[in-house]
Write an enzyme that holds these catalytic residues in place. Structure first.
Site, mmCIF file in Angstrom:
data_model
loop_
_atom_site.group_PDB
_atom_site.id
_atom_site.type_symbol
_atom_site.label_atom_id
_atom_site.label_comp_id
_atom_site.label_asym_id
_atom_site.label_seq_id
_atom_site.Cartn_x
_atom_site.Cartn_y
_atom_site.Cartn_z
ATOM 1 N N THR A 255 0.859 -1.186 0.000
ATOM 2 C CA THR A 255 0.000 0.000 0.000
ATOM 3 C C THR A 255 0.887 1.224 0.000
ATOM 4 O O THR A 255 1.900 1.253 0.707
ATOM 5 C CB THR A 255 -0.874 0.016 1.272
ATOM 6 O OG1 THR A 255 -1.670 -1.161 1.267
ATOM 7 C CG2 THR A 255 -1.775 1.242 1.320
ATOM 8 N N ARG B 205 -13.392 -8.359 -1.455
ATOM 9 C CA ARG B 205 -12.603 -8.170 -0.229
ATOM 10 C C ARG B 205 -12.121 -6.716 -0.105
ATOM 11 O O ARG B 205 -11.686 -6.114 -1.072
ATOM 12 C CB ARG B 205 -11.391 -9.101 -0.256
ATOM 13 C CG ARG B 205 -10.484 -9.016 0.978
ATOM 14 C CD ARG B 205 -9.146 -8.427 0.646
ATOM 15 N NE ARG B 205 -8.194 -8.474 1.770
ATOM 16 C CZ ARG B 205 -7.209 -7.625 1.938
ATOM 17 N NH1 ARG B 205 -7.006 -6.678 1.053
ATOM 18 N NH2 ARG B 205 -6.396 -7.725 2.964
ATOM 19 N N GLY C 26 -9.426 -4.457 2.462
ATOM 20 C CA GLY C 26 -8.404 -4.652 3.490
ATOM 21 C C GLY C 26 -8.482 -3.568 4.556
ATOM 22 O O GLY C 26 -9.551 -2.994 4.805
ATOM 23 N N THR D 210 1.166 -0.857 6.071
ATOM 24 C CA THR D 210 1.156 -1.686 4.870
ATOM 25 C C THR D 210 1.518 -3.102 5.297
ATOM 26 O O THR D 210 2.316 -3.295 6.213
ATOM 27 C CB THR D 210 2.112 -1.134 3.782
ATOM 28 O OG1 THR D 210 2.143 -2.042 2.683
ATOM 29 C CG2 THR D 210 3.515 -0.907 4.291
HETATM 30 N N1 ASP Z 1 -2.737 -3.701 3.581
HETATM 31 C C1 ASP Z 1 -3.071 -4.045 2.220
HETATM 32 C C2 ASP Z 1 -4.286 -4.945 2.235
HETATM 33 O O1 ASP Z 1 -4.361 -5.851 3.051
HETATM 34 C C3 ASP Z 1 -1.961 -4.720 1.464
HETATM 35 C C4 ASP Z 1 -0.570 -4.173 1.703
HETATM 36 O O2 ASP Z 1 -0.386 -3.082 2.175
HETATM 37 O O3 ASP Z 1 0.398 -4.868 1.420
HETATM 38 O O4 ASP Z 1 -5.125 -4.776 1.408
#
Ligand code: ASP
Length: 302
Positions: free
Chosen positions: A149, A177, A179, A200
């Site tokens: 992210t 989905r 997040g 993230t």
């Molecule tokens: N946090 C993000 C999600 O779960 C993915 C990421 O930041 O790597 O959608």
């Protein structure tokens, strides 16, 4: 510090530089962060945000984004939105309402269309080809490989602190989905009287633990920004037996940063007192160790 900004991953370097230039001109925190995030959303070579983002199991690129203003605690967010150029701009605009601040799927798309936000098919040929070549391996993919992210935190000259995040979420996620990124207190949090944080990593773990609210709350209780980040991550890892990768960035109300991670994690920071630079945070013997990167081409991680 008069102004400062921190952002996640190497992909945010140019965007963070832009954000800092705008903050130096005296521009407001929200517009400065949004310009920076948009630069990342628009770049197809960054494969986990915006244009060219990671497809879900159905081969569709759906995006999450969130924005929070630390002066008012107002937030706006979108989840699982498809077919629009900039989830962060849409999320930011949702902050202006008293209710209906977090919209998902068809509802978010209807809102974006009505408000005239620019449309874009974010599935590039490259992201589609990657999907086609790997879709039969879904069962062997952890589904958590290759996700990131872009998170920006900033402080402007007037002392306003904001948080802005944007992502395509987990690779090969189930359609529908969302997040942690649209959820305040999980993926991002900002309070100008205290500081801000963003995350993230595997969103489900971040949501379970309200990671960013937890971190900001520790600053409110008097912990330094780095100590608050370290303690938050330690608590999460202790509590979740199977905790996967999580990286946290934070900025206190004076513009100092803190970072905690349980993987290899590049991030970018700059302020009126310190030139924008790439840093590498690593998890060594149970602790986050941070080093400035002199030659950014050496860092291969996005
Ligand atoms: N946090 C993000 C999600 O779960 C993915 C990421 O930041 O790597 O959608």
């Amino acid at each position: 510090m008069k102004w400062a900004a921190i952002s996640t991953w190497k992909m945010s370097f140019d965007g963070c530089k832009k954000t800092l230039e705008l903050l130096a001109e005296g521009r407001k925190c929200d517009e400065s962060l949004i310009e920076g995030v948009c630069m990342v959303e628009d770049e197809p070579s960054y494969t986990s945000v915006g244009y060219g983002g990671l497809p879900d199991k159905d081969g569709r690129v759906t995006l999450d984004g969130g924005f929070m203003d630390g002066d008012t605690l107002r937030f706006g967010a979108v989840g699982c939105i498809e077919g629009f150029r900039s989830p962060i701009r849409i999320a930011h605009s949702l902050m202006n309402y008293e209710f209906n601040n977090l919209l998902v799927g068809a509802g978010a798309e209807k809102y974006a269309e009505e408000k005239g936000f620019e449309k874009r098919d974010n599935l590039t040929e490259k992201s589609y080809q990657k999907y086609l070549s790997e879709k039969d391996k879904i069962e062997t993919l952890t589904s958590y490989d290759g996700h990131d992210t872009v998170c920006f935190l900033g402080k402007d000259v007037s002392g306003t602190i904001c948080a802005a995040v944007s992502t395509s979420g987990l690779y090969m996620k189930a359609h529908g989905r969302i997040g942690d990124s649209p959820i305040p207190g999980a993926g991002y949090y900002a309070d100008s009287e205290i500081g801000s944080a963003a995350s993230t990593g595997v969103g489900e773990d971040v949501i379970k633990t309200n990671a960013t609210f937890r971190l900001v709350n520790k600053m409110a209780q008097g912990l330094s920004v780095q100590k608050a980040a370290d303690e938050t991550l330690n608590e999460i890892m202790k509590r979740l037996a199977d905790c996967r990768s999580i990286s946290l960035i934070a900025l206190d109300k004076d513009g100092n940063y803190g970072v905690a991670t349980n993987c290899d994690f590049p991030f970018v920071y700059g302020s009126d007192e310190c030139e924008v630079s790439l840093y590498m945070a690593r998890f060594v013997n149970g602790k986050t160790v941070i080093k400035k990167v002199d030659d950014i081409s050496e860092v291969t991680l996005d």
